[in-house]
Design a protein around this motif. Sequence first.
Motif, PDB file in Angstrom:
ATOM      1  N   ILE A   1      -6.141   0.615  -3.545  1.00 13.91           N
ATOM      2  CA  ILE A   1      -6.271  -0.171  -2.312  1.00 13.91           C
ATOM      3  C   ILE A   1      -4.882  -0.664  -1.941  1.00 13.91           C
ATOM      4  CG2 ILE A   1      -8.678  -0.845  -2.653  1.00 13.91           C
ATOM      5  CD1 ILE A   1      -7.714  -3.549  -3.680  1.00 13.91           C
ATOM      6  N   GLU A   2      -4.626  -0.732  -0.642  1.00 17.01           N
ATOM      7  CA  GLU A   2      -3.299  -1.086  -0.151  1.00 17.01           C
ATOM      8  C   GLU A   2      -3.409  -1.798   1.184  1.00 17.01           C
ATOM      9  OE1 GLU A   2       0.888   1.296   0.100  1.00 17.01           O
ATOM     10  OE2 GLU A   2      -0.823   2.286   1.034  1.00 17.01           O
ATOM     11  N   ASN A   3      -2.560  -2.809   1.359  1.00 16.15           N
ATOM     12  CA  ASN A   3      -2.485  -3.507   2.636  1.00 16.15           C
ATOM     13  C   ASN A   3      -1.418  -2.825   3.481  1.00 16.15           C
ATOM     14  OD1 ASN A   3      -1.844  -5.375   4.751  1.00 16.15           O
ATOM     15  ND2 ASN A   3      -2.909  -6.967   3.584  1.00 16.15           N
ATOM     16  N   LYS A   4      -1.828  -2.002   4.391  1.00 17.02           N
ATOM     17  CA  LYS A   4      -0.874  -1.200   5.181  1.00 17.02           C
ATOM     18  C   LYS A   4      -0.093  -2.050   6.180  1.00 17.02           C
ATOM     19  CE  LYS A   4      -3.082   3.305   4.734  1.00 17.02           C
ATOM     20  NZ  LYS A   4      -3.880   2.940   3.563  1.00 17.02           N
ATOM     21  N   ILE A   5      -0.647  -3.188   6.579  1.00 14.59           N
ATOM     22  CA  ILE A   5       0.074  -4.083   7.492  1.00 14.59           C
ATOM     23  C   ILE A   5       1.283  -4.681   6.763  1.00 14.59           C
ATOM     24  CG2 ILE A   5      -0.046  -6.209   8.838  1.00 14.59           C
ATOM     25  CD1 ILE A   5      -3.002  -5.569   9.355  1.00 14.59           C
TER      26      ILE A   5
ATOM     27  N   LYS B   1       6.171 -11.887  -6.034  1.00  9.76           N
ATOM     28  CA  LYS B   1       6.331 -12.822  -4.915  1.00  9.76           C
ATOM     29  C   LYS B   1       6.960 -12.098  -3.731  1.00  9.76           C
ATOM     30  CE  LYS B   1       6.555 -17.154  -5.478  1.00  9.76           C
ATOM     31  NZ  LYS B   1       6.857 -18.554  -5.823  1.00  9.76           N
ATOM     32  N   LYS B   2       6.275 -12.153  -2.589  1.00 12.15           N
ATOM     33  CA  LYS B   2       6.774 -11.614  -1.330  1.00 12.15           C
ATOM     34  C   LYS B   2       6.497 -12.627  -0.230  1.00 12.15           C
ATOM     35  CE  LYS B   2       6.134  -6.674  -2.364  1.00 12.15           C
ATOM     36  NZ  LYS B   2       7.530  -6.257  -2.199  1.00 12.15           N
ATOM     37  N   PHE B   3       7.494 -12.844   0.620  1.00 13.69           N
ATOM     38  CA  PHE B   3       7.347 -13.773   1.748  1.00 13.69           C
ATOM     39  C   PHE B   3       6.936 -15.172   1.280  1.00 13.69           C
ATOM     40  CE2 PHE B   3       5.395  -9.591   2.982  1.00 13.69           C
ATOM     41  CZ  PHE B   3       6.548  -9.032   3.520  1.00 13.69           C
ATOM     42  N   GLY B   4       7.296 -15.524   0.036  1.00 17.38           N
ATOM     43  CA  GLY B   4       6.970 -16.843  -0.489  1.00 17.38           C
ATOM     44  C   GLY B   4       5.577 -16.968  -1.071  1.00 17.38           C
ATOM     45  N   PHE B   5       4.811 -15.856  -1.103  1.00 13.95           N
ATOM     46  CA  PHE B   5       3.447 -15.878  -1.639  1.00 13.95           C
ATOM     47  C   PHE B   5       3.336 -14.900  -2.812  1.00 13.95           C
ATOM     48  CE2 PHE B   5       3.101 -17.023   2.845  1.00 13.95           C
ATOM     49  CZ  PHE B   5       2.313 -18.170   2.787  1.00 13.95           C
ATOM     50  N   ASN B   6       2.371 -15.162  -3.700  1.00 10.25           N
ATOM     51  CA  ASN B   6       2.087 -14.240  -4.792  1.00 10.25           C
ATOM     52  C   ASN B   6       1.127 -13.151  -4.322  1.00 10.25           C
ATOM     53  OD1 ASN B   6       3.622 -15.271  -6.969  1.00 10.25           O
ATOM     54  ND2 ASN B   6       2.132 -16.927  -7.268  1.00 10.25           N
ATOM     55  N   PHE B   7       1.508 -11.907  -4.534  1.00 11.73           N
ATOM     56  CA  PHE B   7       0.682 -10.760  -4.178  1.00 11.73           C
ATOM     57  C   PHE B   7       0.409  -9.917  -5.411  1.00 11.73           C
ATOM     58  CE2 PHE B   7       2.599 -11.833  -0.142  1.00 11.73           C
ATOM     59  CZ  PHE B   7       1.611 -11.542   0.789  1.00 11.73           C
ATOM     60  N   VAL B   8      -0.758  -9.284  -5.428  1.00 12.51           N
ATOM     61  CA  VAL B   8      -1.043  -8.267  -6.438  1.00 12.51           C
ATOM     62  C   VAL B   8      -0.310  -6.993  -6.041  1.00 12.51           C
ATOM     63  CG1 VAL B   8      -2.824  -6.807  -7.465  1.00 12.51           C
ATOM     64  CG2 VAL B   8      -3.283  -9.237  -7.053  1.00 12.51           C
ATOM     65  N   HIS B   9       0.434  -6.448  -6.957  1.00 12.90           N
ATOM     66  CA  HIS B   9       1.185  -5.223  -6.712  1.00 12.90           C
ATOM     67  C   HIS B   9       1.159  -4.405  -8.002  1.00 12.90           C
ATOM     68  CE1 HIS B   9       3.648  -2.537  -4.598  1.00 12.90           C
ATOM     69  NE2 HIS B   9       4.597  -3.351  -4.129  1.00 12.90           N
ATOM     70  N   MET B  10       1.647  -3.179  -7.950  1.00 15.78           N
ATOM     71  CA  MET B  10       1.807  -2.371  -9.151  1.00 15.78           C
ATOM     72  C   MET B  10       3.206  -2.594  -9.703  1.00 15.78           C
ATOM     73  SD  MET B  10      -1.048  -0.953  -9.758  1.00 15.78           S
ATOM     74  CE  MET B  10      -0.610   0.223 -11.038  1.00 15.78           C
ATOM     75  N   PRO B  11       3.328  -2.772 -11.017  1.00 18.86           N
ATOM     76  CA  PRO B  11       4.672  -2.907 -11.582  1.00 18.86           C
ATOM     77  C   PRO B  11       5.490  -1.649 -11.327  1.00 18.86           C
ATOM     78  CG  PRO B  11       2.971  -3.457 -13.210  1.00 18.86           C
ATOM     79  CD  PRO B  11       2.282  -2.831 -12.049  1.00 18.86           C
ATOM     80  N   LEU B  12       6.787  -1.816 -11.183  1.00 17.40           N
ATOM     81  CA  LEU B  12       7.678  -0.682 -11.049  1.00 17.40           C
ATOM     82  C   LEU B  12       7.535   0.231 -12.269  1.00 17.40           C
ATOM     83  CD1 LEU B  12       9.824   0.146  -8.919  1.00 17.40           C
ATOM     84  CD2 LEU B  12      11.546  -0.918 -10.402  1.00 17.40           C
ATOM     85  N   PHE B  13       7.472   1.548 -12.030  1.00 18.72           N
ATOM     86  CA  PHE B  13       7.357   2.580 -13.061  1.00 18.72           C
ATOM     87  C   PHE B  13       5.966   2.646 -13.701  1.00 18.72           C
ATOM     88  CE2 PHE B  13      11.774   0.889 -13.309  1.00 18.72           C
ATOM     89  CZ  PHE B  13      12.367   1.881 -12.552  1.00 18.72           C
ATOM     90  N   CYS B  14       4.979   2.016 -13.081  1.00 22.09           N
ATOM     91  CA  CYS B  14       3.593   2.063 -13.571  1.00 22.09           C
ATOM     92  C   CYS B  14       2.728   2.724 -12.498  1.00 22.09           C
ATOM     93  CB  CYS B  14       3.086   0.655 -13.873  1.00 22.09           C
ATOM     94  SG  CYS B  14       1.350   0.575 -14.356  1.00 22.09           S
ATOM     95  N   GLN B  15       2.043   3.815 -12.850  1.00 24.61           N
ATOM     96  CA  GLN B  15       1.250   4.544 -11.869  1.00 24.61           C
ATOM     97  C   GLN B  15      -0.160   3.987 -11.715  1.00 24.61           C
ATOM     98  OE1 GLN B  15      -0.626   8.389 -12.719  1.00 24.61           O
ATOM     99  NE2 GLN B  15       0.687   9.288 -11.142  1.00 24.61           N
ATOM    100  N   GLN B  16      -0.853   3.737 -12.832  1.00 24.49           N
ATOM    101  CA  GLN B  16      -2.255   3.341 -12.793  1.00 24.49           C
ATOM    102  C   GLN B  16      -2.508   2.185 -13.758  1.00 24.49           C
ATOM    103  OE1 GLN B  16      -4.899   6.721 -13.569  1.00 24.49           O
ATOM    104  NE2 GLN B  16      -3.376   8.134 -12.742  1.00 24.49           N
ATOM    105  N   LEU B  17      -3.399   1.271 -13.359  1.00 19.03           N
ATOM    106  CA  LEU B  17      -3.954   0.262 -14.266  1.00 19.03           C
ATOM    107  C   LEU B  17      -5.476   0.401 -14.204  1.00 19.03           C
ATOM    108  CD1 LEU B  17      -1.554  -2.778 -13.720  1.00 19.03           C
ATOM    109  CD2 LEU B  17      -1.805  -1.369 -15.776  1.00 19.03           C
TER     110      LEU B  17
END
Length: 288
Positions: free
Chosen positions: A279-283, A59-75
Amino acid sequence: MIRKLRYQEIDFEKYSRCLDESCQKNWYARKNVLDKLSGKWHILVYGDYEAVMPIHLTKKFGFNFVHMPLFCQQLGIFSKKDDSEINHLFLAFLKKEYWVFLYSFNQYNNFPSVLEKKKNYIIPISDYEILRRKKYFKGRKSTTKSTRHLIYKELSINKECMMFIEKNSKGIPTQADFEIFKKYLDFLITNKFVTICGAYLGDQLISLALLITENKELSLLALFNDEEYKVENGSSFIIDRILQHYIHEKKFNFMGSNIRGIEVFFKSFGAELHEYSFIENKILKKFT
């Protein structure tokens, strides 16, 4: 063809079978590992679990985002045979159905379109003497030769180790992240997934490596160094000794990096480049 399944909807028997039979095997995609690293995760599924893609939500800014878990490089995507067209379907579905902050695929996932890449370095199973003689950089040979006065030990986790990790954990940005790391380390130790290696100058611990241990692979989870003993080159010593002990039976995964100095350090042991797409949202990144 692609459908989204929330955690409570996942058939974990089918999910685990798909991972086990996949050509892209990845330790971090296992249920028990994701349960520990992610407080909330879904999967995307192709057909009847013919291919699966785990995704971590935060959760960021009150919304759910897809992110990589901490300490995880690849899925990424897991299937018996990597198929770029099916991978594209997963990618399109992910972008359509989720807000994506960052998602890293695995090194075996291919796509018909060109995605951004990150770098990873791996040493395949090798003969140590040949690896050292033919693939070590000249400077790394010299450095490891100069560290023969140091002592290598494989350790059980104890108060000394934890104090050393906490004192020298510069790569873990916040105290909250460090608490997550400690819980993850407890999980690894309890399940016998970790090997702990130390470099000593006499009785003084100067470098510590944490390795995730699998059947045919060692992955470098973290490398901690006491800056007061930087001149002793404990990092070079400890990696060299790990390779001496294990590279004949297990490949060595350095788990990154895109930082030039660290990248050169990994390459200097004869490690080979293995890129993976992301893939990454740079904004969004600018606001975090």
